[in-house]
Write an enzyme that holds these catalytic residues in place. Structure first.
Site, mmCIF file in Angstrom:
data_model
loop_
_atom_site.group_PDB
_atom_site.id
_atom_site.type_symbol
_atom_site.label_atom_id
_atom_site.label_comp_id
_atom_site.label_asym_id
_atom_site.label_seq_id
_atom_site.Cartn_x
_atom_site.Cartn_y
_atom_site.Cartn_z
ATOM 1 N N ASP A 145 26.637 -46.978 -41.711
ATOM 2 C CA ASP A 145 25.930 -46.572 -39.900
ATOM 3 C C ASP A 145 24.287 -46.333 -40.365
ATOM 4 O OD1 ASP A 145 26.128 -45.965 -37.366
ATOM 5 O OD2 ASP A 145 27.823 -44.881 -37.002
ATOM 6 N N GLU A 178 23.851 -51.112 -37.873
ATOM 7 C CA GLU A 178 22.520 -50.629 -37.351
ATOM 8 C C GLU A 178 22.322 -50.962 -35.164
ATOM 9 O OE1 GLU A 178 21.336 -53.789 -36.354
ATOM 10 O OE2 GLU A 178 19.729 -53.082 -36.966
ATOM 11 N N TRP A 179 23.445 -51.510 -35.120
ATOM 12 C CA TRP A 179 23.813 -52.271 -34.242
ATOM 13 C C TRP A 179 23.171 -53.104 -33.694
ATOM 14 C CZ3 TRP A 179 21.964 -46.559 -33.920
ATOM 15 C CH2 TRP A 179 23.204 -45.332 -34.052
ATOM 16 N N GLY A 180 22.299 -53.877 -34.062
ATOM 17 C CA GLY A 180 21.732 -55.420 -33.684
ATOM 18 C C GLY A 180 20.286 -54.746 -33.399
ATOM 19 N N ASN A 182 17.721 -54.132 -35.341
ATOM 20 C CA ASN A 182 17.110 -54.797 -36.274
ATOM 21 C C ASN A 182 16.833 -56.176 -36.360
ATOM 22 O OD1 ASN A 182 15.035 -52.062 -36.643
ATOM 23 N ND2 ASN A 182 17.456 -51.355 -37.039
ATOM 24 N N ASP A 200 27.680 -49.853 -29.279
ATOM 25 C CA ASP A 200 29.710 -49.539 -29.753
ATOM 26 C C ASP A 200 30.835 -50.372 -28.084
ATOM 27 O OD1 ASP A 200 29.353 -48.026 -31.528
ATOM 28 O OD2 ASP A 200 29.988 -46.313 -31.294
#
Ligand code: GLA
Length: 399
Positions: A145, A178-180, A182, A200
């Site tokens: 994460d 990393e949730w998109g 970067n 999420d």
């Protein structure tokens, strides 16, 4: 000559930063977070592993049992991570052994930062120690994460953990989370095996939850955020639109639509429900072998939105042997009637050089939710698509 050998070895070792040969189709399994969050312990995980076997989910392909956040205790005096002794009194190795004894694989969670998203110790500065411990425990999958990372550079942080896993010498899928933010699809394919493309998921079909930076997203919102990413997915590295919310309360039609669209996206299929108490309806969604086969097609081509009309989206996904999956998704609150003129149905997927031209090639049409053959592409067919539901078809070439 020796120079050439040394040089090519150097180039190889710079690019091959992850274990190759894993996740050649999108990974399938279960993860604790969506249902249990921090309310997780070894007894629950064991019972879930038992249920994956007894319900038939294992036979359907669900393989990885992944403990998400909150399993951690403190670091010991040498800096090695330990498990929370109250929640996991037998230790992680015993749990991993148990999961392996069921013929399943074992996954765990950490964050690249100083702490995890739930405030447990993160791996920053301990990457090699953590990978070493995971390897000793028999970990097969690491979800990594992005909380507590401060000014860390994402690509570098994920390379560090990928290298640490290689060094620990145990094949593990590395799930970049990393949730998109970067654009991991641009750099992740030699580092990890899947990367989250969004924040999420939230357990609703069509809503946004929360405020500011910490929003979570319904199934339709996440689907819309996958636009433009399909060229980055392929066997060994996948776009990850987050784990499934199937079995957590959505009505059956929405569960069916959620599952169908994740399969059209060639998404990892990580269930996130309490499998010990799964209903037959939910089980039938999660275990529809013909729908799973669309997700797991060996070509590994992510589907795309082909057309939108009157709130009904037509999605297509090329499959092996020039077959296609076609899904009609009704996003509206009323039933919609859609007519497809199969006699002259043309598709040109230039990105993957795949085409449909029903003037020159006929197809058999199968409805994979009804599990019935409904004819060939020699006439138009009308479909009634219920609200928040799908009609999902597979087209295979006639001789
Ligand atoms: C982040 C991740 C989630 C979950 C939680 C755990 O929000 O995106 O999938 O792992 O952390 O705290």
């Amino acid at each position: 000559m020796p120079f050439i050998i040394v040089f090519s070895f150097f180039v190889l070792s710079l690019t091959a930063q992850k274990f190759q040969g894993l996740s050649l189709t999108p990974p399938m399994g279960w993860n604790s977070w969506n249902k249990f969050a921090c309310d997780i312990d070894e007894k629950t995980v064991r019972e879930i592993a038992d249920a994956i076997v007894s319900t038939g989910m294992k036979n359907a392909g669900y393989e990885y049992v992944i403990i998400d956040d909150c399993w951690h205790g403190e670091r010991d005096s040498l800096g090695f991570i330990t498990a929370n002794k109250h929640l996991f009194p037998s230790g992680i190795k015993a749990l991993s052994d148990y999961i392996h004894s069921k013929g399943l694989k074992f996954g765990i969670y950490s964050s690249a930062g100083s702490h995890t998203c739930a405030g447990r110790p993160g791996s920053r500065g301990h990457e090699y120690q953590d990978a070493y411990m995971y390897a000793k425990w028999g970990v097969d999958f690491l979800k990594y994460d992005w909380c507590g990372t401060d000014k860390l550079k994402a690509e570098g942080a994920y390379i560090t953990m990928a290298e640490a896993i290689i060094h620990a010498d145990r094949p593990m899928i590395l799930s970049i989370c990393e949730w998109g933010i970067n654009k991991p699809w641009e750099w992740g394919k030699e580092i990890g095996h899947l990367w989250r493309t969004t924040g999420d998921i939230f357990n609703c079909f069509d809503c946004v939850n929360g405020l500011g930076e910490w929003k979570s997203y319904g199934v339709m919102q996440i689907l819309d955020m996958q636009d433009g990413l399909r060229n980055y997915a392929a066997p060994g590295h996948w776009n990850d639109p987050d784990m499934l919310e199937i079995g957590n309360g959505m009505p059956k039609n929405e569960e069916r639509a959620h599952f169908s669209m994740w399969c059209m996206l060639a998404a990892p299929l990580i269930s996130g429900n309490d499998i010990r108490n799964i209903s037959n309806e939910t089980l039938n969604v999660l275990c529809n072998n013909e729908v799973i086969a669309i997700d797991q097609d060996p070509l590994g081509i992510q589907g795309f939105k082909f057309a939108v009309k009157d709130s009904v989206e037509t999605w297509l996904k090329p499959l092996l042997n020039d077959a296609w999956a076609l899904t009609l998704l009704n996003r509206s609150k009323t039933i919609k009637n859609v007519s497809i003129d199969w006699e002259a149905f043309m598709v040109n997927d230039s990105l993957f050089n795949k085409n449909i031209n029903t003037l020159t090639q006929k197809y058999e049409i199968r409805d994979v939710w009804k599990k019935t053959n409904i004819g060939t592409t020699n006439k138009s067919i009308n479909f009634a698509v219920p609200s928040h539901d799908v009609v999902m078809l597979v087209l295979t070439k006639t001789q």
